[in-house]
Design a protein around this motif. Structure first.
Motif, short mmCIF file in Angstrom:
data_model
loop_
_atom_site.label_atom_id
_atom_site.label_comp_id
_atom_site.label_asym_id
_atom_site.label_seq_id
_atom_site.Cartn_x
_atom_site.Cartn_y
_atom_site.Cartn_z
N SER A 522 126.02 -31.44 -30.19
CA SER A 522 126.63 -31.09 -31.48
C SER A 522 127.68 -30.00 -31.39
N PRO A 523 127.47 -28.93 -30.59
CA PRO A 523 128.50 -27.87 -30.53
C PRO A 523 129.82 -28.32 -29.93
N PHE A 524 129.83 -29.48 -29.25
CA PHE A 524 131.09 -29.97 -28.69
C PHE A 524 131.97 -30.63 -29.74
N ILE A 525 131.43 -30.86 -30.94
CA ILE A 525 132.24 -31.40 -32.04
C ILE A 525 133.05 -30.25 -32.63
N PRO A 526 134.37 -30.35 -32.68
CA PRO A 526 135.18 -29.25 -33.23
C PRO A 526 135.02 -29.14 -34.75
N CYS A 527 134.44 -28.04 -35.20
CA CYS A 527 134.26 -27.82 -36.63
C CYS A 527 135.59 -27.46 -37.28
#
Length: 756
Positions: A522-527
């Motif tokens: 999940s943290p690899f998805i750019p917010c």
């Protein structure tokens, strides 16, 4: 008063209550149940003549003698009779649950009814979003709770548990069930369970215009007669039927409408099974405070056991005698096909109640949704279309948002110059804190607003028209390559808004292996915060190539996610993949009001963050960059930066960029605030200063590290909680650190090789 409530004989004409207990022994309980009266049902006194009572319970009207009425204990509820005399009118409260399957227009109805009075949070102990708001109707205040969208009330997801537990424990006065007119048979499957839970239900048939465009006509009167409950025709997107829905809800609460629901039954060949299980359960039903009794409607409880619902099975096993539980288990073991009997009975009921209400005139016509899906759901076209859409979002964001951002930054700079002269009499630290800390830091972040509004609007439109489900569908094969369930697409898509709900949303994935991997990735998805920094820096440094650079970095980010997922899934997590099942809603015109509400909510949340967390960080960074001697180069912050600078030198980062990356652990947007403070841009603006202090190669390295670096503190906290152990948590943080440094090094060398 008895702890179970008051005797029914004490209620006056017009009073209502919920049956809490029956004290007349098994014989009276069995007889009343056969007549349609049981514990947890709502009962109303229609006539009171001395000791005799005429009562209404669901679709049953009974005459009870005084002796029988004394043995029925009820919890009195607030009467909602509508007084004609204005002097006697008081503002009454009504609890309304808004239920429905996903993609039936529930959010549109909720937004129209509640407007800005709504509150959003999480259900206690759950990560499922909780929305509620108020709608005032003359002397009636409706507290409307928007239940999570769910296809049924089983125990297979947090959404389903939240919806059914709310109805069972809170006992709403009215349930409004939204159904899709274009898929009526499937949409009212949820009604087969709601009708067994007790509270009265109104069916709102929404998207009638969409159904009509497909040659489907719904005879509302015929459907109402077949169901025995109120039915309202609606086109919520055009505000049609909302007034009628409110009026029907009020009338039902006031007892002005006939409510005699036709309830579904199990298939005929299993009705004896239903009766036998009910007989075992009936003596053990009781009020909620009895401790050991089962406080649920008998018919619904029996159906859940026949379905094999694990949560209900645990509750029943813990609260009834072992002999009774063994008897129920024995029946279920002999009839392992009970679930099929329940489902078959529901669909027989659905077919019966909709037969006379639905007319189809163009069954063979290929509707617009089919034509679009013929292209968008094919991997050959679907994935390029998905990437092209994101490219278009970035392109339009730069073409429209960047000029607006420059204009807003010009206003911020003008404001800084205007107040600078008025701050001359004050000490240096006050002037510097306000000009460079507050305006240069938090003010630079506020210039993101035009870019974020455009991005939020695009994402809201894609969600509202029904495209995001297609994006999940075309990505399913890719997700299986990296060892993920197709459902993982949903929380990962949430990550484009914020990584926190992406991590929390992984709870919808049933498999433990795939849930861990979803959280890991999940943290690899750019917010949006990272995307905003990416947009800002790329626009400042790369100018005409900004859109291409941003799109390329986003693509590389997703490819890194896929590569990490493949490696972790293949070597660290092994298991059988579970099937992918997801509804593809019909395409429809976007609802401007719903999109506006989404954009407003997300933008307001960003402004609040800029006015609190980022403002505080900007001020702290300014202080640390000027203490102890008032100079940035020999400040405490510079000391930390110089200590870490050897790590940044191979990847083209000076100590100020390293410090900016470190502050992103608090919030990603603080990278811009920190750069604004450290480079002292209060008067000129960061867009003007950044090209003078950062080379294209360093900027590319900085952006790659930022995209792959450790997420913000909020995401780190929920990751630790959801992963459950230090091994997986430490591994995820370590992988991100290593990948960010390797990615930065590769990007820096690539840019130098390109002559940047």
């Amino acid at each position: 008063m008895n702890e179970n409530g008051v005797p029914l004989s004490d209620l006056r004409e017009g009073d209502e209550g919920i049956i809490q207990a029956l004290s007349g022994g098994r014989e009276l309980s069995v007889r009343l149940a056969a007549l349609g009266i049981a514990v947890n049902m709502r009962i109303k006194v229609i006539r009171s003549r001395g000791e005799m009572k005429i009562v209404q319970a669901a679709d049953t009207r009974l005459a009870l003698g005084g002796g029988e009425a004394e043995k029925i204990f009820v919890q009195r509820t607030e009467s909602l009779h509508c007084e004609a005399d204005e002097e006697k009118r008081e503002q009454r409260k009504l609890l309304v649950a808004l239920a429905g399957q996903p993609n039936v227009g529930k959010s549109t109805v909720f937004n129209i009814l509640t407007g800005l009075s709504q509150h959003v949070g999480n259900w206690p102990g759950k990560t499922v979003e909780k929305k509620e708001g108020l709608h005032v109707c003359e002397d009636l205040v409706m507290r409307i709770v928007d239940l999570p969208g769910t296809y049924s009330l089983t125990a297979f997801s947090a959404e389903e548990l939240v919806a059914r537990n709310f109805i069972l424990t809170e006992r709403p006065d009215v349930i409004i069930l939204l159904v899709n007119a274009a898929a009526l048979e499937r949409s009212i499957y949820l009604l087969t369970e709601l009708l067994l839970l007790g509270p009265p239900v109104i069916v709102a048939v929404n998207m009638v215009d969409v159904a009509e465009s497909q040659g489907i006509r719904i005879n509302i009167k015929a459907l109402e007669q077949a169901l025995g409950i109120p039915v309202v025709e609606m086109v919520a997107a055009k505000n049609r039927g909302i007034r009628e829905l409110v009026e029907q809800t009020r009338a039902l609460a006031c007892g002005e409408l006939s409510y005699m629901p036709r309830r579904p039954e199990v298939a005929a060949d299993h009705r004896d099974v239903f009766t036998d299980i009910s007989a075992f359960l009936m003596p053990h039903l009781g009020p909620p405070d009895s401790g050991t009794a089962v406080n649920m409607p008998l018919d619904w409880l029996t159906i859940k056991l026949m379905e094999g619902d694990p949560e209900i099975a645990k509750i029943v096993e813990a609260r009834i005698p072992p002999d009774a539980w063994r008897g129920i288990q024995s029946i279920l073991l002999q009839h392992e096909d009970s679930l099929h009997a329940v489902v078959g009975g529901r669909y027989d009921w659905i077919e019966a109640v909709t037969r006379a209400a639905i007319s189809r005139f163009r069954m063979g016509q290929v509707v617009m949704t089919d034509r679009i899906d013929h292209v968008l759901t094919r991997p050959l076209f679907g994935i390029p279309v998905l990437l092209s859409l994101f490219a278009a979002v970035f392109l339009i964001t730069y073409k429209v948002g960047y000029p607006l951002q420059r204009g807003l930054e010009g206003l911020v700079s003008a404001f800084a110059q205007q107040i600078e002269s008025s701050l001359e009499p004050y000490p240096f630290w006050i002037k510097g804190m306000l000009i460079d800390g507050v305006i240069g830091g938090a003010g630079s972040v506020l210039t993101f607003i035009p870019i974020l509004v455009i991005f939020f609007a695009f994402m809201a439109v894609l969600e509202d028209v029904g495209y995001m489900a297609r994006a999940a569908f075309v990505m399913d094969r890719f997700m299986h390559l990296i060892g993920l369930h197709g459902k993982s697409v949903i929380p990962l898509c949430l990550g484009f808004g914020c990584n926190v709900p992406a991590v929390l949303g992984a709870r919808i994935v049933e498999s433990k292996k795939e849930r861990l991997l979803t959280i890991f990735l999940s943290p690899f998805i750019p917010c949006t915060a990272r995307l905003a920094v990416l947009t800002f820096v790329a626009a400042a440094i790369f100018s005409t190539r900004a859109a291409l650079v941003s799109w390329s970095l986003l693509t590389v980010n997703i490819l890194v996610l896929g590569l990490v997922g493949m490696l972790v899934s293949r070597y660290l997590l092994k298991g059988e993949p579970t099937p992918f099942i997801m509804e593809l809603p019909l395409y429809h015109k976007p609802d401007i009001k719903t999109i506006g509400m989404v954009v407003w909510t997300r933008t307001l949340a960003f402004i609040k963050k800029a006015g609190t967390v980022i403002l505080a960080v900007s001020m702290i960074i300014w202080l640390l960059s000027h203490l102890p001697h008032g100079r940035i180069e020999d400040s405490w912050l510079a000391g930390l930066g110089h200590l870490l600078e050897p790590l940044g030198r191979p990847i083209g980062l000076d100590w100020k960029m390293i410090v900016a990356l470190l502050t992103t652990i608090i919030a990603k947007e603080t990278a811009i605030a920190t750069l604004g403070v450290l480079y002292g841009v209060g008067r000129e603006g960061l867009l003007q200063v950044l090209p003078q202090v950062m080379s294209p190669a360093s900027a590319l390295s900085f952006l790659v590290v930022l995209m792959l670096f450790i997420p913000c503190a909020a995401t780190v906290a929920v990751m630790k909680r959801e992963l459950g152990n230090w091994k997986w948590f430490g591994a995820s943080i370590g992988v991100m650190l290593v990948l960010s440094l390797l990615g930065g090094l590769t990007a820096y060398r690539f840019a130098l090789g390109m002559g940047w």
